[in-house]
Motif scaffolding. Structure first.
Motif, PDB file in Angstrom:
ATOM      1  N   MET A   1     -81.401 -13.886  81.218  1.00 49.85           N
ATOM      2  CA  MET A   1     -80.336 -14.754  80.718  1.00 49.85           C
ATOM      3  C   MET A   1     -78.962 -14.168  81.009  1.00 49.85           C
ATOM      4  O   MET A   1     -78.034 -14.894  81.401  1.00 49.85           O
ATOM      5  CB  MET A   1     -80.508 -14.970  79.213  1.00 49.85           C
ATOM      6  N   LEU A   2     -78.806 -12.860  80.831  1.00 53.58           N
ATOM      7  CA  LEU A   2     -77.518 -12.225  81.125  1.00 53.58           C
ATOM      8  C   LEU A   2     -77.174 -12.341  82.599  1.00 53.58           C
ATOM      9  O   LEU A   2     -76.006 -12.548  82.965  1.00 53.58           O
ATOM     10  CB  LEU A   2     -77.555 -10.757  80.694  1.00 53.58           C
TER      11      LEU A   2
ATOM     12  N   VAL B   1     -72.923 -19.527  73.023  1.00 57.74           N
ATOM     13  CA  VAL B   1     -73.705 -19.175  74.216  1.00 57.74           C
ATOM     14  C   VAL B   1     -74.640 -18.011  73.916  1.00 57.74           C
ATOM     15  O   VAL B   1     -75.823 -18.019  74.296  1.00 57.74           O
ATOM     16  CB  VAL B   1     -72.764 -18.830  75.391  1.00 57.74           C
ATOM     17  N   MET B   2     -74.124 -16.995  73.221  1.00 57.72           N
ATOM     18  CA  MET B   2     -74.975 -15.848  72.902  1.00 57.72           C
ATOM     19  C   MET B   2     -76.115 -16.238  71.959  1.00 57.72           C
ATOM     20  O   MET B   2     -77.252 -15.798  72.121  1.00 57.72           O
ATOM     21  CB  MET B   2     -74.123 -14.740  72.265  1.00 57.72           C
TER      22      MET B   2
ATOM     23  N   ILE C   1     -78.128 -14.753  84.613  1.00 58.03           N
ATOM     24  CA  ILE C   1     -77.753 -16.146  84.840  1.00 58.03           C
ATOM     25  C   ILE C   1     -76.302 -16.385  84.416  1.00 58.03           C
ATOM     26  O   ILE C   1     -75.520 -17.025  85.134  1.00 58.03           O
ATOM     27  CB  ILE C   1     -78.697 -17.094  84.058  1.00 58.03           C
ATOM     28  N   LEU C   2     -75.926 -15.866  83.250  1.00 56.24           N
ATOM     29  CA  LEU C   2     -74.563 -16.046  82.763  1.00 56.24           C
ATOM     30  C   LEU C   2     -73.545 -15.376  83.674  1.00 56.24           C
ATOM     31  O   LEU C   2     -72.461 -15.916  83.928  1.00 56.24           O
ATOM     32  CB  LEU C   2     -74.441 -15.496  81.339  1.00 56.24           C
ATOM     33  N   GLU C   3     -73.881 -14.198  84.182  1.00 53.30           N
ATOM     34  CA  GLU C   3     -72.959 -13.496  85.072  1.00 53.30           C
ATOM     35  C   GLU C   3     -72.851 -14.209  86.409  1.00 53.30           C
ATOM     36  O   GLU C   3     -71.754 -14.389  86.946  1.00 53.30           O
ATOM     37  CB  GLU C   3     -73.429 -12.055  85.283  1.00 53.30           C
ATOM     38  N   ASP C   4     -73.988 -14.625  86.962  1.00 50.81           N
ATOM     39  CA  ASP C   4     -73.986 -15.276  88.268  1.00 50.81           C
ATOM     40  C   ASP C   4     -73.274 -16.617  88.224  1.00 50.81           C
ATOM     41  O   ASP C   4     -72.698 -17.064  89.223  1.00 50.81           O
ATOM     42  CB  ASP C   4     -75.430 -15.459  88.741  1.00 50.81           C
ATOM     43  N   SER C   5     -73.297 -17.281  87.075  1.00 55.72           N
ATOM     44  CA  SER C   5     -72.646 -18.586  86.951  1.00 55.72           C
ATOM     45  C   SER C   5     -71.130 -18.479  86.884  1.00 55.72           C
ATOM     46  O   SER C   5     -70.426 -19.476  87.045  1.00 55.72           O
ATOM     47  CB  SER C   5     -73.153 -19.300  85.701  1.00 55.72           C
TER      48      SER C   5
ATOM     49  N   TYR D   1     -83.163  -9.031  88.963  1.00 53.66           N
ATOM     50  CA  TYR D   1     -82.458  -8.172  88.016  1.00 53.66           C
ATOM     51  C   TYR D   1     -83.317  -7.896  86.783  1.00 53.66           C
ATOM     52  O   TYR D   1     -83.413  -6.755  86.308  1.00 53.66           O
ATOM     53  CB  TYR D   1     -81.150  -8.843  87.608  1.00 53.66           C
ATOM     54  N   ALA D   2     -83.966  -8.949  86.269  1.00 55.85           N
ATOM     55  CA  ALA D   2     -84.844  -8.768  85.109  1.00 55.85           C
ATOM     56  C   ALA D   2     -86.011  -7.850  85.452  1.00 55.85           C
ATOM     57  O   ALA D   2     -86.402  -6.995  84.643  1.00 55.85           O
ATOM     58  CB  ALA D   2     -85.358 -10.128  84.628  1.00 55.85           C
TER      59      ALA D   2
END
Length: 697
Positions: free
Chosen positions: A353-354, A286-287, A356-360, A496-497
Motif C-alpha cells: 500500500m505504501l 488515506v492512512m 502504491i501511494l508513493e508511486d501515485s 517492493y513488498a
C-alpha cells in the motif's frame, strides 16, 4: 498523436557476444559478473522502478566504500546470457557535490573512489524534460559512454507532449530511448542500447545552438571539462555554465506540444490535498483506509499461517519422542519463529500500500502537508524523507540524514527518527490489535493508525522541546518537486513488498531463531526436581490431592519456568514493570527486545507456549490471548495491551540503532541521551495509559 521516434544513436554490434565482460572493482563479487553501468537521475523520475524492472529483484543494498551511504547493485541479463552490473546511485539534482550523496556519486562516476563505471545510464522524466536534463549534462562532462532513458513516455503522450527522441539523441550526442517503467514499454530496446553503448565508441556531444565550425573536443561522448579551452568550435562553452538554460533550450527544441505537463485537474487536486487543514484530514483518511485494507486482506492468510504452524508443531510432536528435544523444536523453534512469521501477510500488504501511494504521487503531497507542522516544531523540511524511510527501518533513515546540511537540523532529526514506527514494531502492533479486536478489522486498523500517529506526535513534541532547550534555532526550508499524479505500477509495488518481506523473513531466520532458542534454553534449565515442586506446593499450602490433572500440569509448568534462569531473571525485573501491568513473562520479553523489537513476540510465544497443550486450541495466537495469571485473570487484558502498545511505540529497543546514532553524531553522549529519554518517555506514557484504561474497565 504519433508515437515519439526512438533514437538510433549507434549501430548494434554482434561482436559484443565475443567479448569477455570484466567485473567492477570494489563491488560485491557475487553481482559484479559483467561490466558496470552507473544509473543516476533526479528524485521522482522513476529511476528505482526502472532498476527493479531491469534487475528483476536480483539486487542487494550495500554501502559506498568508506561511507554509510547506500547504493543498490543488481544484475541485468542481456542477450546470449551476457550479464552487466547495474549500480543505482542516490537520487540527486546535481553532481556538483553539495551533499554527501552527490559527492560519492560524482566520485564513483569519475573513478576516484573505486573503478569507474564502464557506462552511465541517465534517467529523465518525459513530462519534465527541462528540469531533469540538468544532471545529464553534468554526467556527460565526465566522459563516460552514456545512454539516456526518457521515462514516463506514455504519460507524456497522454498529456500532449511529443518528444523527438532522434533529435534529442543527436543534440545530446548519445543514444536516447523512450521507456515506461510502469508498463514496460521500451525495455527491450533499452537493454539492446546498453549493449551498444558498452560495445562501441560514443558520439560527440553537440549542445543546442552550437553548430561547430570544426570538430568539437570530446572525451568519450561528452565535452572535455576544460574551462579555458574552446570546447565547441565558434562558441566558448564552460562546463559550469547555467545547465538550466541548456536543458530548457534542448527540451524546447526536441519537444512538440506542451513543454511541461500541466493539468487543471491536477492543480485542483493539489489545492485540496496540500491544504493546511483539508490536507491533514485527507492524509488521516488515506492512512486509515490503508490500514483497514491491511487488516481486512491479511486476516485470512494470517489464520492459515497460524494454523499451519500449529499443525506443524502437532505433527512434530507426534513424530518425535517426548523430551527436551521435542520441546526445543515445537516450543522453541516453531513457537518462537512461527509467532512472528504469522504477521508476514500484514507486513507485505502494508508495504504494498505504501508503494502504491508513493508511486501515485500522493506521498509527495503528504510531505507538503506535514512540512508546515514540522517547521513549527523545529524539524527541517528535508527531514521528511528520513522520517518516511524510518517507517521501514531507523538505521538507514538515520544514515539518510546526511542530506541535511545544517548540523542542528540533522541532530534533531536523528533524535526523533526512532519514534517513527519501523517494520520491526509491526508484529507487536498486530499482536495487540488481534487480541483486542480479533474480528473487527476496522477497529484494529484504527488502533494501528493511532500507534503510527502517537509515534509522529511524540516526535513532534520532542523536536519542539529540543528546539526550546538543547538545540535552539530555526530549521531550513523545504524545496520539493511534486511529481505528477500517475497510475501506480502494481508490478513495482509487488516487487517492493516482496523485498521488504524477504528482509523480514531473513531476520526471522537468523536473529529471531537464535534468540528463540536461547529463550527456550533459559526457560528450561535448570530443571525443578519433583521434590522441589512438592516443596513449593507445600509452602503455598496447596494439597496435591485437591488438584485435577490439568491443574497439576499447569502448576508444574509454571513452577518449572519460575525455577529456570529466565524465571529468576523475570522475578528481578518484574517489580520495575508491574506498574505498567506487565507480568514477569512480558517483562522478560521487554528486556530481550532491546536486541531487536520484534523479538518480544517470539519470546512471549516461547514463554506462553511451554507447558501442557491447551484443550480446544490449535494456534499460537489463541494461546497468547487466553493466557491467565495465577488468580485466573487474563494476562493480556485491555489495559495491559494498550500499555504494551504505547511502550513499544515510544521505547528505544534496537541496539544497532544506537550504534548508528553514535556513528552519525560522532558521540556516545547523543546515543545515550536518545536511549534515556525514549525509555523514560515510553515508561511514563505506558504507566498513564495503563492507569487510564484500568479506570474505565
Amino acid at each position: 498523436m504519433s508515437r515519439p521516434v526512438e533514437s538510433t544513436g549507434t549501430v548494434e554490434s554482434d561482436d559484443l557476444h565475443d567479448r569477455n565482460l570484466n567485473g567492477g572493482e570494489g563491488l560485491d563479487p557475487d553481482v559484479s559478473t559483467g561490466k558496470v553501468v552507473a544509473m543516476l537521475g533526479n528524485p521522482n523520475v522513476g529511476k528505482t522502478s526502472i532498476f527493479n524492472r531491469l534487475t528483476n529483484l536480483l539486487a542487494k543494498t550495500s554501502n559506498f566504500p568508506g561511507t554509510t551511504i547506500d547504493r543498490r547493485i543488481g544484475r541485468v541479463e542481456l542477450r546470449a546470457g551476457k550479464t552487466i552490473t547495474l549500480v543505482d546511485l542516490p537520487g540527486m539534482y546535481s553532481l556538483e557535490a553539495s551533499s554527501p550523496e552527490e559527492e560519492v556519486a560524482r566520485d564513483f562516476i569519475a573513478g576516484e573512489s573505486e573503478k569507474a563505471p564502464d557506462a552511465v545510464l541517465i534517467v529523465v522524466d518525459g513530462t519534465h524534460l527541462q528540469r531533469t536534463l540538468v544532471v545529464a549534462r553534468q554526467a556527460l562532462q565526465h566522459g563516460r559512454p552514456t545512454l539516456v532513458a526518457v521515462n514516463m513516455i506514455e504519460s507524456a503522450r497522454k498529456r500532449g507532449i511529443e518528444i523527438d527522441l532522434t533529435l534529442l539523441s543527436r543534440k545530446i550526442g548519445c543514444p536516447v530511448v523512450g521507456v515506461s517503467a510502469r508498463t514496460g514499454e521500451g525495455f527491450d530496446r533499452l537493454k539492446s542500447q546498453l549493449e551498444v553503448v558498452l560495445a562501441g565508441p560514443a558520439l560527440p556531444v553537440l549542445l543546442p545552438g552550437c553548430e561547430p565550425e570544426s570538430e568539437p573536443t570530446v572525451a568519450g561522448n561528452a565535452l572535455a571539462a576544460d574551462t579555458d579551452s574552446e570546447a565547441c568550435g565558434a562558441c566558448r562553452v564552460c562546463p559550469y555554465a547555467d545547465g538550466h538554460q541548456w536543458a530548457t533550450s534542448l527540451a524546447r527544441e526536441s519537444t512538440r506540444g506542451a513543454l511541461v505537463a500541466s493539468d487543471e485537474a491536477t492543480d485542483r487536486a493539489d489545492r485540496i490535498l496540500t491544504h493546511a487543514w483539508f490536507g491533514l484530514v485527507v492524509f488521516a483518511g488515506v492512512m486509515l483506509a490503508a490500514f483497514s485494507l491491511v487488516f481486512y486482506f491479511a486476516q485470512y492468510p494470517m489464520e492459515w499461517l497460524d494454523g499451519a504452524f500449529a499443525s506443524l508443531s502437532g505433527w512434530v510432536s507426534s513424530v518425535l519422542p517426548e523430551g527436551d528435544f521435542r520441546s526445543l523444536v515445537t516450543d522453541g523453534i516453531i513457537g518462537g519463529v512461527g509467532g512472528v512469521m504469522i504477521f508476514l501477510p500484514q507486513i507485505l500488504i502494508l508495504f504494498f500500500m505504501l508503494a502504491i501511494l508513493e508511486d501515485s504521487g500522493y506521498l509527495a503531497r503528504a510531505v507538503v502537508v506535514v512540512d508546515r507542522w514540522m517547521r513549527r516544531v523545529g524539524l527541517p523540511g528535508q527531514a521528511f524523507v528520513p522520517l518516511l524511510a524510518a517507517h521501514a527501518c531507523a538505521i538507514p533513515a538515520i544514515m539518510a540524514t546526511k542530506v541535511i546540511e545544517n548540523r542542528r537540523d540533522r541532530l534533531v532529526t536523528i533524535m526523533v527518527i526512532p519514534l517513527m514506527t519501523c517494520s520491526a514494531r509491526l508484529p507487536v502492533y498486530s499482536m495487540v490489535a488481534a487480541m483486542l479486536f480479533p474480528s473487527q478489522p476496522l477497529m484494529a486498523a484504527g488502533l494501528f493508525a493511532a500507534a503510527y500517529a502517537l509515534g509522529m506526535l511524540a516526535a513532534f513534541v520532542v523536536a519542539f522541546l529540543l528546539k526550546l532547550t538543547l538545540l535552539p534555532g530555526e530549521p531550513s526550508p523545504l524545496i520539493l518537486d511534486l511529481p505528477p499524479y500517475r497510475a501506480p505500477s502494481i508490478g513495482n509495488a509487488l516487487r517492493y513488498a516482496y523485498e521488504r518481506g524477504w528482509m523480514f523473513l531473513r531476520d526471522a531466520g537468523t536473529v529471531i531463531l537464535l534468540i528463540s532458542i536461547a529463550i527456550w534454553v533459559l526457560s528450561t534449565y535448570p530443571k525443578l526436581s519433583d521434590e522441589g515442586f512438592e516443596a513449593s506446593l507445600a509452602s503455598n499450602n496447596v494439597a496435591v490431592e485437591t488438584l485435577s490433572e490439568p491443574e497439576l500440569e499447569n502448576m508444574r509448568a509454571s513452577a518449572d519456568q519460575k525455577y529456570a534462569i529466565i524465571g529468576r531473571m523475570g522475578e528481578v525485573v518484574a517489580p520495575v514493570f508491574k506498574p505498567l501491568g506487565f507480568d514477569w513473562k512480558i517483562s522478560v520479553g521487554v528486556m530481550t527486545s532491546f536486541a531487536a523489537r520484534e523479538v518480544v513476540v517470539s519470546t512471549l510465544s516461547v514463554l506462553y507456549g511451554l507447558g501442557p497443550e491447551p484443550e480446544n486450541e490449535s494456534s499460537l495466537q489463541q494461546r497468547l490471548a487466553s493466557a491467565t495469571n495465577d488468580d485466573g485473570t487474563r494476562v493480556f487484558n485491555a489495559a495491559t495491551c494498550v500499555s504494551l502498545l504505547v511502550f513499544f511505540v515510544l521505547a528505544m529497543q534496537c541496539l544497532p540503532t544506537q550504534a548508528v546514532t553514535k556513528k552519525e553524531t560522532g558521540s556516545w553522549g547523543w546515543a545515550v541521551f536518545q536511549f534515556v529519554y525514549m525509555t523514560l518517555l515510553a515508561y511514563g506514557a505506558a504507566f498513564v495509559a495503563y492507569q487510564a484504561v484500568s479506570s474505565f474497565t
